[in-house]
Design a protein around this motif. Sequence first.
Motif, PDB file in Angstrom:
ATOM      1  N   LEU A  56      23.561 -11.360  -3.459  1.00  0.00           N
ATOM      2  CA  LEU A  56      25.616 -11.985  -3.117  1.00  0.00           C
ATOM      3  C   LEU A  56      25.939 -13.414  -3.049  1.00  0.00           C
ATOM      4  CD1 LEU A  56      26.921  -8.562  -2.654  1.00  0.00           C
ATOM      5  CD2 LEU A  56      26.927  -9.474  -3.980  1.00  0.00           C
ATOM      6  N   ARG A  57      24.148 -13.879  -1.284  1.00  0.00           N
ATOM      7  CA  ARG A  57      24.681 -15.394  -1.291  1.00  0.00           C
ATOM      8  C   ARG A  57      24.339 -16.347  -1.683  1.00  0.00           C
ATOM      9  NH1 ARG A  57      25.207 -19.168   0.629  1.00  0.00           N
ATOM     10  NH2 ARG A  57      25.543 -19.806   2.616  1.00  0.00           N
ATOM     11  N   PHE A  58      22.991 -15.632  -2.334  1.00  0.00           N
ATOM     12  CA  PHE A  58      22.625 -16.756  -3.233  1.00  0.00           C
ATOM     13  C   PHE A  58      22.199 -16.960  -5.064  1.00  0.00           C
ATOM     14  CE2 PHE A  58      19.850 -16.260   0.427  1.00  0.00           C
ATOM     15  CZ  PHE A  58      20.688 -17.507   1.578  1.00  0.00           C
ATOM     16  N   ALA A  59      23.671 -17.683  -5.188  1.00  0.00           N
ATOM     17  CA  ALA A  59      23.655 -17.099  -6.977  1.00  0.00           C
ATOM     18  C   ALA A  59      22.118 -17.626  -7.635  1.00  0.00           C
ATOM     19  CB  ALA A  59      25.187 -17.788  -7.662  1.00  0.00           C
ATOM     20  N   ASP A  60      21.581 -18.699  -7.041  1.00  0.00           N
ATOM     21  CA  ASP A  60      20.393 -18.771  -8.104  1.00  0.00           C
ATOM     22  C   ASP A  60      19.130 -17.849  -7.312  1.00  0.00           C
ATOM     23  OD1 ASP A  60      19.523 -19.651  -5.369  1.00  0.00           O
ATOM     24  OD2 ASP A  60      19.499 -21.518  -5.916  1.00  0.00           O
ATOM     25  N   ALA A  61      19.610 -16.870  -6.838  1.00  0.00           N
ATOM     26  CA  ALA A  61      18.021 -16.120  -6.696  1.00  0.00           C
ATOM     27  C   ALA A  61      18.100 -15.340  -8.250  1.00  0.00           C
ATOM     28  CB  ALA A  61      18.272 -15.043  -5.273  1.00  0.00           C
ATOM     29  N   GLY A  62      16.512 -15.054  -8.630  1.00  0.00           N
ATOM     30  CA  GLY A  62      16.655 -14.439  -9.417  1.00  0.00           C
ATOM     31  C   GLY A  62      16.416 -13.149  -9.314  1.00  0.00           C
ATOM     32  N   ALA A  63      15.253 -12.789  -8.377  1.00  0.00           N
ATOM     33  CA  ALA A  63      13.802 -12.297  -8.000  1.00  0.00           C
ATOM     34  C   ALA A  63      13.300 -12.208  -6.319  1.00  0.00           C
ATOM     35  CB  ALA A  63      12.666 -12.058  -9.001  1.00  0.00           C
ATOM     36  N   VAL A  64      13.622 -10.838  -5.987  1.00  0.00           N
ATOM     37  CA  VAL A  64      13.666 -11.295  -4.783  1.00  0.00           C
ATOM     38  C   VAL A  64      12.620  -9.512  -4.332  1.00  0.00           C
ATOM     39  CG1 VAL A  64      14.345 -10.223  -2.434  1.00  0.00           C
ATOM     40  CG2 VAL A  64      15.731 -10.928  -4.119  1.00  0.00           C
ATOM     41  N   LEU A  65      11.389 -10.416  -3.560  1.00  0.00           N
ATOM     42  CA  LEU A  65      10.311  -9.018  -3.472  1.00  0.00           C
ATOM     43  C   LEU A  65       9.437  -9.106  -2.174  1.00  0.00           C
ATOM     44  CD1 LEU A  65       7.749 -11.508  -6.017  1.00  0.00           C
ATOM     45  CD2 LEU A  65       9.364  -9.740  -6.615  1.00  0.00           C
ATOM     46  N   HIS A  66       9.596  -7.772  -1.705  1.00  0.00           N
ATOM     47  CA  HIS A  66       9.584  -7.151  -0.314  1.00  0.00           C
ATOM     48  C   HIS A  66       7.898  -6.818   0.030  1.00  0.00           C
ATOM     49  CE1 HIS A  66       9.326  -5.818   3.175  1.00  0.00           C
ATOM     50  NE2 HIS A  66       9.378  -4.282   3.350  1.00  0.00           N
ATOM     51  N   GLY A  67       6.828  -7.342   0.768  1.00  0.00           N
ATOM     52  CA  GLY A  67       5.708  -6.437   0.785  1.00  0.00           C
ATOM     53  C   GLY A  67       5.756  -6.597   2.149  1.00  0.00           C
ATOM     54  N   HIS A  68       4.791  -5.372   2.302  1.00  0.00           N
ATOM     55  CA  HIS A  68       4.216  -5.389   3.849  1.00  0.00           C
ATOM     56  C   HIS A  68       2.634  -5.881   3.666  1.00  0.00           C
ATOM     57  CE1 HIS A  68       6.703  -2.121   4.614  1.00  0.00           C
ATOM     58  NE2 HIS A  68       7.226  -2.303   3.846  1.00  0.00           N
ATOM     59  N   SER A  69       2.421  -6.545   4.710  1.00  0.00           N
ATOM     60  CA  SER A  69       1.092  -7.155   4.640  1.00  0.00           C
ATOM     61  C   SER A  69       0.703  -7.319   6.742  1.00  0.00           C
ATOM     62  CB  SER A  69       0.467  -8.501   4.606  1.00  0.00           C
ATOM     63  OG  SER A  69       1.496  -9.185   5.574  1.00  0.00           O
ATOM     64  N   ILE A  70      -1.014  -7.170   7.040  1.00  0.00           N
ATOM     65  CA  ILE A  70      -1.087  -7.219   7.959  1.00  0.00           C
ATOM     66  C   ILE A  70      -1.344  -8.261   8.872  1.00  0.00           C
ATOM     67  CG2 ILE A  70      -3.805  -7.256   9.614  1.00  0.00           C
ATOM     68  CD1 ILE A  70      -4.132  -5.274   7.668  1.00  0.00           C
ATOM     69  N   ASN A  71      -0.890  -9.812   7.908  1.00  0.00           N
ATOM     70  CA  ASN A  71      -1.054 -10.835   8.151  1.00  0.00           C
ATOM     71  C   ASN A  71       0.266 -10.948   8.720  1.00  0.00           C
ATOM     72  OD1 ASN A  71      -3.285 -11.321   7.597  1.00  0.00           O
ATOM     73  ND2 ASN A  71      -2.634 -12.882   5.808  1.00  0.00           N
ATOM     74  N   ALA A  72       1.131 -10.819   7.924  1.00  0.00           N
ATOM     75  CA  ALA A  72       2.988 -10.758   8.380  1.00  0.00           C
ATOM     76  C   ALA A  72       3.230  -9.839   9.690  1.00  0.00           C
ATOM     77  CB  ALA A  72       3.684 -10.126   7.516  1.00  0.00           C
TER      78      ALA A  72
ATOM     79  N   LEU B 223       0.612  -1.281  -0.111  1.00  0.00           N
ATOM     80  CA  LEU B 223      -0.125   0.022  -0.529  1.00  0.00           C
ATOM     81  C   LEU B 223       1.483   1.164   0.009  1.00  0.00           C
ATOM     82  CD1 LEU B 223      -3.044  -1.034   2.465  1.00  0.00           C
ATOM     83  CD2 LEU B 223      -2.608  -1.336   0.259  1.00  0.00           C
ATOM     84  N   GLY B 224       0.288   2.315  -0.423  1.00  0.00           N
ATOM     85  CA  GLY B 224       1.301   3.853  -0.559  1.00  0.00           C
ATOM     86  C   GLY B 224       1.902   3.037  -1.528  1.00  0.00           C
ATOM     87  N   THR B 225       3.083   3.897  -0.491  1.00  0.00           N
ATOM     88  CA  THR B 225       5.056   4.320  -1.467  1.00  0.00           C
ATOM     89  C   THR B 225       5.522   2.458  -0.459  1.00  0.00           C
ATOM     90  OG1 THR B 225       6.113   4.998   0.110  1.00  0.00           O
ATOM     91  CG2 THR B 225       4.958   5.871  -2.149  1.00  0.00           C
ATOM     92  N   ALA B 226       4.831   2.072   0.299  1.00  0.00           N
ATOM     93  CA  ALA B 226       6.034   0.497   0.629  1.00  0.00           C
ATOM     94  C   ALA B 226       6.018  -0.495  -0.142  1.00  0.00           C
ATOM     95  CB  ALA B 226       4.676   0.159   2.227  1.00  0.00           C
ATOM     96  N   GLY B 227       7.138  -1.082   0.207  1.00  0.00           N
ATOM     97  CA  GLY B 227       7.198  -2.795  -0.452  1.00  0.00           C
ATOM     98  C   GLY B 227       8.987  -2.157  -1.537  1.00  0.00           C
ATOM     99  N   ASN B 228       9.156  -3.010  -2.346  1.00  0.00           N
ATOM    100  CA  ASN B 228      10.111  -2.478  -2.885  1.00  0.00           C
ATOM    101  C   ASN B 228      10.107  -3.897  -3.589  1.00  0.00           C
ATOM    102  OD1 ASN B 228      12.332  -4.174  -1.353  1.00  0.00           O
ATOM    103  ND2 ASN B 228      11.730  -2.009  -0.426  1.00  0.00           N
ATOM    104  N   LEU B 229      10.593  -3.883  -5.134  1.00  0.00           N
ATOM    105  CA  LEU B 229      10.728  -5.920  -6.294  1.00  0.00           C
ATOM    106  C   LEU B 229      12.125  -5.218  -6.998  1.00  0.00           C
ATOM    107  CD1 LEU B 229       7.163  -5.687  -7.267  1.00  0.00           C
ATOM    108  CD2 LEU B 229       7.954  -6.813  -5.345  1.00  0.00           C
ATOM    109  N   SER B 230      12.475  -6.180  -6.683  1.00  0.00           N
ATOM    110  CA  SER B 230      13.952  -6.615  -7.313  1.00  0.00           C
ATOM    111  C   SER B 230      14.234  -7.207  -8.637  1.00  0.00           C
ATOM    112  CB  SER B 230      14.992  -6.280  -7.412  1.00  0.00           C
ATOM    113  OG  SER B 230      15.010  -7.487  -5.849  1.00  0.00           O
ATOM    114  N   ALA B 231      15.033  -7.339  -9.712  1.00  0.00           N
ATOM    115  CA  ALA B 231      14.817  -8.715 -10.550  1.00  0.00           C
ATOM    116  C   ALA B 231      16.289  -8.744 -11.046  1.00  0.00           C
ATOM    117  CB  ALA B 231      14.277  -9.483 -11.869  1.00  0.00           C
ATOM    118  N   ARG B 232      17.189  -9.836 -10.917  1.00  0.00           N
ATOM    119  CA  ARG B 232      18.917 -10.260 -11.203  1.00  0.00           C
ATOM    120  C   ARG B 232      18.512  -9.617 -12.810  1.00  0.00           C
ATOM    121  NH1 ARG B 232      23.051 -12.171  -8.884  1.00  0.00           N
ATOM    122  NH2 ARG B 232      22.005 -13.789  -7.465  1.00  0.00           N
ATOM    123  N   ALA B 233      19.664  -8.943 -13.141  1.00  0.00           N
ATOM    124  CA  ALA B 233      19.808  -8.943 -14.564  1.00  0.00           C
ATOM    125  C   ALA B 233      21.588  -9.099 -15.498  1.00  0.00           C
ATOM    126  CB  ALA B 233      20.676  -6.912 -14.453  1.00  0.00           C
ATOM    127  N   ASP B 234      22.238  -9.686 -14.345  1.00  0.00           N
ATOM    128  CA  ASP B 234      23.044 -10.675 -14.038  1.00  0.00           C
ATOM    129  C   ASP B 234      23.988 -11.120 -12.539  1.00  0.00           C
ATOM    130  OD1 ASP B 234      24.998  -8.471 -13.763  1.00  0.00           O
ATOM    131  OD2 ASP B 234      24.566  -7.847 -15.834  1.00  0.00           O
TER     132      ASP B 234
END
Length: 208
Positions: A92-108, A28-39
């Motif tokens: 940097l820690r996980f070479a097979d990580a291709g995307a990282v998703l971070h969100g905010h939720s009431i459940n969390a 919601l709003g501007t919260a959270g961030n998403l990324s994807a590995r380029a190389d």
Amino acid sequence: MARSLDDLPPCAALAEIARDFHARGFMLGTAGNLSARADAEHFWITASGMPKGRLDADDFLLVRAHDGAVIESARPALKPSAETAIHAALYLRFADAGAVLHGHSINACLATDRAKRDAKTLRLPPLEMVKGFDVWEQNPRVDLPLFANHLDVARVAREVTARFRKQAPKLTALLVRGHGPTVWGRGVQEAYNRFEVLEFLLGYLARR
């Protein structure tokens, strides 16, 4: 229409996820961030302060994992997400990580509120949905890494790096207290699927 998010260009796929997560109350709003590995050395990440329900492919920056330097940006005024350091730590820690998703939720937030103050993990329920993280066990005992929420995001990133250097988590996910989940996968679609799975499991815990 693409059958998989992995069929789309990375930034287009992330923008689609942002709009979806916003509609479902995860960003919601501007919260959270998403990324994807380029190389091996770079990844795309959401620009800071952008409303997540209105993102498009130009609202992402290409940054270098080792130092967070901006390599490419559609607009000079854009700055990378404040939580870029956590994404970088995972790539940097996980070479097979291709995307990282971070969100905010009431459940969390509810799930972490009910965890013991000094707990370093959160035991997830042994439900069928755990298989979404490739856990193929009968009544599995699965612990989700739990981290303290610091105003200094770089400190959170250092703690993630230190703990995962000692032992990789069973799940490709972590949870920051009073904040939200971060989930990664080998591709954007897998990360998206696993975020949904974790949200289901946290929702179950929140309602117990």
